[in-house]
Design an enzyme around this catalytic site. Structure first.
Site: not given
Ligand SMILES: [Zn+2]
Length: 259
Positions: A30, A111, A127, A135, A166, A169
């Site tokens: 971080a 992230i 991470h 999905c 998605c 689907c």
């Protein structure tokens, strides 16, 4: 342990070691992103503190399955914060070293996708990150190279749905961020990188989050740790600790390398 007892290096000595190395690997936490302006989530104005989200549940996988809309509410704010900030001097320096074939890759706990935006190519994101998405229903890999603009577009294209769905689907799409309750990612890739490096840079991590924190122990290569606070790392030969702000230190390293 108190790693302030470890020997230190000047920016010039660090720069010399970087120029002498053949395959550097960087492990980042971080601290490399704080200078970019990523707010401390738990700080006074942090996303967790404003009371808008349930901090304990934002990254909780079981909760996400039941209430993905809360994570997406968080993500809408987080993406807007990320859009306002830029990779730091240190992010860009690592990308430069990779382009000059001095650095093999970056292993990160972050992230925030700032290594991608700085131009790094070989990145192990233990991470996960917002850089890709899948999905949850059909398991299809939806996007690699998911930029902030892509996320914003996805989120505004479905204004009536609080979550991104998605196209195949209609299931719920989740960024490939590792939530609490999920296994870490890219661990084999990270291990291979660490075991083959001849210089390891451990930057902006206190090494307290497991199992990622064990990775820097997997090499006996020369190791330079730079952080603004103590770091949980076992002493070994040829290990150095620089207690400093990352950008302030690497600005001097870059000045030395370019002189
Ligand atoms: Zn699907």
């Amino acid at each position: 342990m108190n790693n302030r007892r470890l020997p230190s290096l000047t920016p010039e000595q660090c720069g010399s070691r970087i120029l002498d190395a053949k395959c550097i690997v960087a492990f980042t936490g971080a601290g490399i992103s704080t200078a970019a302006g990523i707010p401390d989530f738990r700080g006074p104005n942090g996303l967790y503190t404003t009371g808008k989200y349930n901090a304990d549940k934002v990254f909780e996988i079981d909760y996400f399955h039941k209430h993905p809309e809360m994570f997406y509410e968080f993500s809408r704010d987080f993406i807007q914060i990320l859009k306002k900030i830029q990779p730091t001097i240190t992010h860009r320096f690592l990308a430069r070293l990779e382009s000059e074939d001095l650095l093999t890759g970056v292993i990160t706990q972050n992230i925030d996708t700032l290594h991608h935006r700085a131009g790094s190519i070989n990145i192990a994101e233990v991470h996960g990150s917002y850089w890709s998405a899948s999905c949850l229903s059909c398991n299809q890999f939806i996007k690699n190279g998911a930029t902030l603009d892509w996320w914003e577009e996805q989120m505004t294209q479905s204004p009536r749905s609080p979550v991104v769905l998605c196209p195949h689907c209609g299931g719920i799409i989740k960024p490939d961020v590792v939530f609490f309750g999920e296994p870490v990612r890219d661990l084999d890739k990270a291990e291979t990188m660490i075991k083959s490096c001849d210089l390891l840079l451990v930057l902006g991590s206190s090494l307290t989050v497991y199992p990622a924190a064990l990775l820097p122990q997997l090499t006996s290569a020369s190791t330079i740790v730079v952080n603004q606070g103590d770091v949980m790392i076992s002493f070994r030969q040829d290990m150095y600790f620089i207690l400093s702000d990352l950008d302030a230190f690497f600005k001097k390293v870059i000045d030395f390398i370019d002189s």
